[in-house]
Design a protein around this motif. Structure first.
Motif, PDB file in Angstrom:
ATOM      1  N   LEU A   6       0.990  -1.113  -0.001  1.00  0.00           N
ATOM      2  CA  LEU A   6      -0.023  -0.010  -0.039  1.00  0.00           C
ATOM      3  C   LEU A   6       0.852   1.143   0.011  1.00  0.00           C
ATOM      4  O   LEU A   6       1.786   1.370   0.821  1.00  0.00           O
ATOM      5  N   ARG A   7       0.663   2.167  -0.969  1.00  0.00           N
ATOM      6  CA  ARG A   7       1.522   3.404  -1.062  1.00  0.00           C
ATOM      7  C   ARG A   7       0.775   4.522  -0.010  1.00  0.00           C
ATOM      8  O   ARG A   7      -0.171   4.808  -0.087  1.00  0.00           O
ATOM      9  N   VAL A   8       1.744   4.700   1.213  1.00  0.00           N
ATOM     10  CA  VAL A   8       1.213   5.763   2.100  1.00  0.00           C
ATOM     11  C   VAL A   8       1.981   6.923   1.832  1.00  0.00           C
ATOM     12  O   VAL A   8       3.015   7.011   1.254  1.00  0.00           O
ATOM     13  N   THR A   9       1.395   8.141   2.357  1.00  0.00           N
ATOM     14  CA  THR A   9       1.999   9.263   2.406  1.00  0.00           C
ATOM     15  C   THR A   9       2.337   9.471   4.049  1.00  0.00           C
ATOM     16  O   THR A   9       1.448   9.798   4.694  1.00  0.00           O
ATOM     17  N   PRO A  10       3.841   9.613   4.358  1.00  0.00           N
ATOM     18  CA  PRO A  10       4.090   9.584   5.718  1.00  0.00           C
ATOM     19  C   PRO A  10       4.241  11.141   6.258  1.00  0.00           C
ATOM     20  O   PRO A  10       4.170  11.551   7.577  1.00  0.00           O
ATOM     21  N   GLY A  11       3.728  11.900   5.527  1.00  0.00           N
ATOM     22  CA  GLY A  11       3.605  13.413   6.006  1.00  0.00           C
ATOM     23  C   GLY A  11       4.918  13.957   5.972  1.00  0.00           C
ATOM     24  O   GLY A  11       5.324  14.832   6.523  1.00  0.00           O
ATOM     25  N   VAL A  12       5.968  13.322   4.957  1.00  0.00           N
ATOM     26  CA  VAL A  12       7.227  14.166   5.039  1.00  0.00           C
ATOM     27  C   VAL A  12       7.376  14.286   3.431  1.00  0.00           C
ATOM     28  O   VAL A  12       7.190  13.682   2.292  1.00  0.00           O
ATOM     29  N   GLU A  13       7.451  15.696   3.013  1.00  0.00           N
ATOM     30  CA  GLU A  13       7.521  16.183   1.622  1.00  0.00           C
ATOM     31  C   GLU A  13       8.648  16.826   1.575  1.00  0.00           C
ATOM     32  O   GLU A  13       9.073  17.532   1.878  1.00  0.00           O
ATOM     33  N   ALA A  14       9.667  15.825   0.864  1.00  0.00           N
ATOM     34  CA  ALA A  14      11.065  16.423   0.770  1.00  0.00           C
ATOM     35  C   ALA A  14      11.293  17.175  -0.653  1.00  0.00           C
ATOM     36  O   ALA A  14      10.815  16.888  -1.526  1.00  0.00           O
TER      37      ALA A  14
ATOM     38  N   SER B  32      -1.903  15.394  -1.652  1.00  0.00           N
ATOM     39  CA  SER B  32      -0.965  14.716  -2.541  1.00  0.00           C
ATOM     40  C   SER B  32      -1.961  13.652  -3.552  1.00  0.00           C
ATOM     41  O   SER B  32      -2.679  13.192  -2.888  1.00  0.00           O
ATOM     42  N   LYS B  33      -1.567  13.812  -4.700  1.00  0.00           N
ATOM     43  CA  LYS B  33      -2.482  12.685  -5.549  1.00  0.00           C
ATOM     44  C   LYS B  33      -2.006  11.364  -5.076  1.00  0.00           C
ATOM     45  O   LYS B  33      -2.688  10.569  -5.710  1.00  0.00           O
ATOM     46  N   PHE B  34      -0.859  10.951  -4.741  1.00  0.00           N
ATOM     47  CA  PHE B  34      -0.472   9.694  -4.343  1.00  0.00           C
ATOM     48  C   PHE B  34      -0.712   9.272  -3.031  1.00  0.00           C
ATOM     49  O   PHE B  34      -0.541   9.787  -2.065  1.00  0.00           O
ATOM     50  N   GLY B  35      -1.195   8.037  -2.945  1.00  0.00           N
ATOM     51  CA  GLY B  35      -1.253   7.304  -1.699  1.00  0.00           C
ATOM     52  C   GLY B  35      -2.361   7.463  -0.638  1.00  0.00           C
ATOM     53  O   GLY B  35      -3.191   8.408  -1.017  1.00  0.00           O
ATOM     54  N   PHE B  36      -2.157   6.526   0.472  1.00  0.00           N
ATOM     55  CA  PHE B  36      -3.067   6.687   1.445  1.00  0.00           C
ATOM     56  C   PHE B  36      -2.293   7.376   2.585  1.00  0.00           C
ATOM     57  O   PHE B  36      -1.385   7.140   2.982  1.00  0.00           O
ATOM     58  N   ASP B  37      -3.177   8.462   3.159  1.00  0.00           N
ATOM     59  CA  ASP B  37      -2.659   9.460   3.886  1.00  0.00           C
ATOM     60  C   ASP B  37      -2.593   8.602   5.460  1.00  0.00           C
ATOM     61  O   ASP B  37      -3.394   7.936   5.994  1.00  0.00           O
ATOM     62  N   ILE B  38      -1.351   8.503   6.100  1.00  0.00           N
ATOM     63  CA  ILE B  38      -1.130   8.055   7.475  1.00  0.00           C
ATOM     64  C   ILE B  38      -1.785   9.054   8.383  1.00  0.00           C
ATOM     65  O   ILE B  38      -2.729   8.514   9.313  1.00  0.00           O
ATOM     66  N   GLY B  39      -1.859  10.347   8.303  1.00  0.00           N
ATOM     67  CA  GLY B  39      -2.365  10.956   9.282  1.00  0.00           C
ATOM     68  C   GLY B  39      -3.681  11.104   9.419  1.00  0.00           C
ATOM     69  O   GLY B  39      -4.267  11.186  10.634  1.00  0.00           O
ATOM     70  N   ASN B  40      -4.460  10.975   8.317  1.00  0.00           N
ATOM     71  CA  ASN B  40      -5.756  11.059   8.329  1.00  0.00           C
ATOM     72  C   ASN B  40      -6.753   9.946   8.693  1.00  0.00           C
ATOM     73  O   ASN B  40      -7.848   9.752   8.414  1.00  0.00           O
TER      74      ASN B  40
END
Ligand SMILES: Cc1ncc(COP(=O)(O)O)c(C=O)c1O
Ligand SMILES: N[C@@H](CCCC[NH3+])C(=O)O
Length: 443
Positions: free
Chosen positions: A154-162, A175-183
């Motif tokens: 599962l692609r997750v967005t960890p809340g780090v945008e580098a 972000s258009k990508f992935g499942f957000d961890i935060g929400n």
């Protein structure tokens, strides 16, 4: 221009790559020409494999084929023991046609079509990186229909945008990508995936950006993915076998860039995995990465022939080459900077500052601003370095310009890996409807 890999100036004062004189390459293949230093690509692949072996963790290094996807490159990645990341039916087709083992292919993308998913299920690829709930349901249904069970991350967005020189720890929800961890959507996705009968949930995927020089963003991503994994273990009793940390490792385009060694990136990541998962997980997860740019970027050089020039006294001198944004859209897209040199007169001293323009009908079609060169003449050969990633891959036929050929060079031998497009290729997909073709002016 910094000389990467096997690039050097030979006694004739010509740029030589992989033991091949660029003047001879021009005579054989014409220009513009993408030249790929095969030894340097192999060296980069080996650097990744060796650094991971040294970490002691189980791993896979998947070459992100979006950076440069042609059949010869797929073969080379396979030979070096890499896996392959593809993001479309076109990349998947290229890999399969090249005989890349399907089980080592990972399929990415935020909008895979049902046809693409079916093609990949039928090919029995190694893993799908599922991006969103629509895809999760669609993949389960298609796999069930075909009586298959497929591996997924599962692609997750960890809340780090580098970013290249900074990272922002918020904002990833947008972000258009992935499942957000935060929400909470990543958690929900794990719940759904682990209950889907035809999906085998291997773990998580996170990719924080591209052309990144600092390790802190990767370390932060590992920490967040690990914290989430522990939460999943406690609440759902699901243990991930695989953590994929994507790509994004930066390379040197110009003197402004200060990349780390591949081994330093890998050590930072694997150390972070060891410290974040240790104790909490029965055994450390397998680590996958997906480098693209850092495998092929600095191995590429584009060779152009200088055509016209225009001097605006007191302002600047434009020197035009026979390519431009059609073979390298990165300066126009991202204001990317490149280094260049005269490949046929590499020992001549710099005499003038010029700006290198492409041949498209676009003012923004500039390859390099303010480059110091010997006095430039029509017919000189201009080499631009570090064009191996996202150049051929993003090349276009704008202005109906033909896409260049690509050659691999090594040990004094050059081999064509992509033919130069012909004028016939340019109109190959055009159709003149009958009612228009009937008009008398048509040949
Ligand atoms: C999901 C994913 N993996 C891997 C890559 C490869 O990145 P890079 O070429 O920066 O290594 C990208 C591109 O940024 C990507 O989006
Ligand atoms: N195409 C971009 C990078 C995008 C990477 C893919 N996610 C570049 O040339 O730098």
């Amino acid at each position: 221009m910094y000389l990467h890999g096997t690039s050097k100036i030979n006694p004739k004062g010509h740029l030589e790559i992989g033991g091949c004189d660029t003047i001879e390459l021009k005579q054989t293949y014409g220009t513009p020409l993408y030249i790929m230093d095969e030894a340097l690509i192999r060296q980069r692949c080996r650097e990744y494999m060796e650094a991971f072996r040294a970490s002691g963790l189980p791993f896979q290094v998947a070459y992100a084929s979006k950076a440069f996807c042609v059949m010869a490159m797929c073969r080379l990645a396979e030979e070096e023991g890499l896996s392959l990341d593809v993001v479309s039916e076109g990349e998947l087709y290229t890999a399969l046609e090249a005989g890349f083992p399907a089980q080592r292919i990972h399929f990415h993308g935020n909008n895979k079509t049902p046809e693409e998913l079916e093609m990949a299920i039928e090919a029995n690829i190694g893993c799908f990186v599922v991006d969103n709930f629509v895809e999760l349901a669609m993949l389960q249904a298609l796999a069930a229909e075909k009586g298959a069970t497929v591996n997924i991350l599962l692609r997750v967005t960890p809340g780090v945008e580098a970013h290249t020189h900074e990272y922002i720890s918020t904002g990833q929800t947008d972000s258009k990508f992935g499942f957000d961890i935060g929400n909470g959507s990543a958690f929900e996705a794990v719940e759904q995936a682990s209950q889907s009968l035809n999906l085998r949930l291997l773990g998580l995927h996170s990719h924080i950006g591209s052309q990144i020089f600092e390790v802190e963003g990767f370390q932060m991503a590992v920490e967040r993915v690990a914290a989430f994994s522990l939460q999943v273990k406690e609440k759902l009793n699901v243990i991930f076998k695989v953590i994929n940390l994507g790509g994004g490792f930066g390379i040197r385009y110009t003197a402004e860039d200060a990349p780390l060694q591949v081994s330093e990136y890998v050590k930072a990541i694997t150390d972070a995995v060891k410290s974040s998962f240790a104790g909490a997980y029965p055994q450390l997860p397998e680590i996958w990465v997906e480098p693209g740019r850092s495998i092929v970027g600095d191995a590429g050089t584009t060779l152009y022939t200088v055509g016209t020039s225009k001097n605006i006294p007191g302002v600047r001198k434009y020197v035009a080459v026979d390519g431009g944004m059609t073979d390298n859209p990165r300066p126009a897209l991202y204001e990317s900077k490149y280094e260049g040199m005269l490949a046929n007169r590499a020992l001549d001293a710099a005499e003038e500052t010029v700006s290198i323009a492409g041949k498209c009908c676009e003012s923004g079609d500039m390859l390099i601003w303010d480059l110091e060169l010997p006095k430039v003449n029509s017919g000189d050969l201009l080499a631009v370095s570090c064009t191996g990633a996202y150049n051929y891959a993003m090349a276009s036929n704008y202005n109906r310009i033909r896409r260049p050929a690509v050659v691999f060079v090594q040990n004094g031998q050059s081999d064509l890996v992509v033919k130069r497009e012909t004028l016939q290729d340019i109109t190959a997909c055009d159709v003149i409807p009958e009612r228009i073709a009937k008009q008398p002016s048509y040949k």
